[in-house]
Write a protein that holds these residues in place. Structure first.
Motif, PDB file in Angstrom:
ATOM      1  N   SER A  25      -2.823  -8.390 -14.285  1.00 34.79           N
ATOM      2  CA  SER A  25      -3.185  -9.544 -14.485  1.00 34.79           C
ATOM      3  C   SER A  25      -4.965  -9.433 -14.241  1.00 34.79           C
ATOM      4  N   GLU A  26      -5.740 -10.170 -15.272  1.00 35.42           N
ATOM      5  CA  GLU A  26      -6.927 -10.131 -15.059  1.00 35.42           C
ATOM      6  C   GLU A  26      -7.330 -10.533 -13.680  1.00 35.42           C
ATOM      7  N   ALA A  27      -6.945 -11.406 -12.968  1.00 27.99           N
ATOM      8  CA  ALA A  27      -7.247 -12.023 -11.581  1.00 27.99           C
ATOM      9  C   ALA A  27      -6.909 -10.462 -10.692  1.00 27.99           C
ATOM     10  N   ARG A  28      -5.789  -9.923 -10.995  1.00 23.48           N
ATOM     11  CA  ARG A  28      -5.867  -8.641 -10.165  1.00 23.48           C
ATOM     12  C   ARG A  28      -6.808  -7.326 -10.164  1.00 23.48           C
ATOM     13  N   ILE A  29      -7.089  -7.326 -11.590  1.00 20.98           N
ATOM     14  CA  ILE A  29      -8.355  -6.442 -12.022  1.00 20.98           C
ATOM     15  C   ILE A  29      -9.563  -6.773 -11.124  1.00 20.98           C
ATOM     16  N   ARG A  30      -9.994  -8.194 -11.328  1.00 23.26           N
ATOM     17  CA  ARG A  30     -11.108  -8.653 -10.742  1.00 23.26           C
ATOM     18  C   ARG A  30     -10.920  -8.600  -9.220  1.00 23.26           C
ATOM     19  N   GLU A  31      -9.865  -8.411  -8.705  1.00 22.50           N
ATOM     20  CA  GLU A  31      -9.636  -8.469  -6.928  1.00 22.50           C
ATOM     21  C   GLU A  31     -10.022  -7.148  -6.717  1.00 22.50           C
ATOM     22  N   ILE A  32      -9.526  -6.141  -7.617  1.00 21.09           N
ATOM     23  CA  ILE A  32      -9.939  -4.608  -7.363  1.00 21.09           C
ATOM     24  C   ILE A  32     -11.327  -4.465  -7.384  1.00 21.09           C
TER      25      ILE A  32
END
Length: 199
Positions: A25-32
């Motif tokens: 997800s975009e949210a997971r990429i942002r978390e990374i």
């Protein structure tokens, strides 16, 4: 997905075959990215690294800009292979742009004049660590990425297109997406030639 630190480092490779299909997800990429930017070390805790995440159409736009910049300097009879390479990056889901804010570096140079020549070097080293951290973390999630350096060709247009501050110096570009092919086997030089131990 779970993978230990050593395995993540071992598996980190340059993936040139990538696609827009991704289950991350975009949210997971942002978390990374958030995690890596916050915790990657920097000289004198300067925290001078900056990141821009381009997804979907914005990602496509970056590689269209790069392609047109290259078209101006690559002979037309040789452009086909260049275009194919750029299209392979465009085929991905997104691109991470890495920057260093020169204001932070210049402020440290003024505060610590004795080390002023080192701060640009140290900032590059810190940015390299950030790139490695994000690259490895994307791999843990099953995404393939590579590191590109079209910086001088596209920096002015990139800043104009996305309203990036003049003080942000573009360092590298990292296209990523779902891997569609595996990298070739990598050869390693003898560690005995590369490491010395004294005691």
């Amino acid at each position: 997905m779970s993978k230990d630190f050593y395995k993540a480092i071992e598996d980190r490779r340059s993936f040139y075959g990538i696609s827009k299909d991704t289950t991350v997800s975009e949210a997971r990429i942002r978390e990374i990215i958030d995690f890596a930017v916050k915790y990657t070390p920097s000289a004198f805790n300067s925290q001078s690294a900056r990141v821009v995440l381009l997804l979907e159409k914005e990602h496509d736009k970056l590689w269209d800009i790069t392609k047109e910049a290259l078209r101006k300097i690559v002979p037309s009879d040789q452009f086909s292979s260049t275009e194919n390479k750029i299209n392979s990056f465009r085929n991905g889901y997104g691109t991470i742009l890495y920057f260093e804010d020169q204001r932070d570096i210049e402020n440290l140079q003024k505060q610590f004049e004795l080390y002023k020549d080192n701060f640009p070097v140290w900032s590059q080293q810190s940015n390299g660590m950030l790139q490695f951290a994000i690259w490895s973390a994307l791999g843990i999630e099953g995404l393939g990425a590579s590191l590109q350096h079209y910086t001088e060709l596209i920096e002015t247009e990139v800043k104009k297109e996305w309203g990036i501050q003049d003080s942000w110096k573009l360092i590298a570009q990292m296209p990523f997406g779902n891997p569609t092919s595996k990298p070739a086997e990598k050869e390693y030089k003898s560690l005995e030639e590369r490491i010395k131990v004294f005691k």
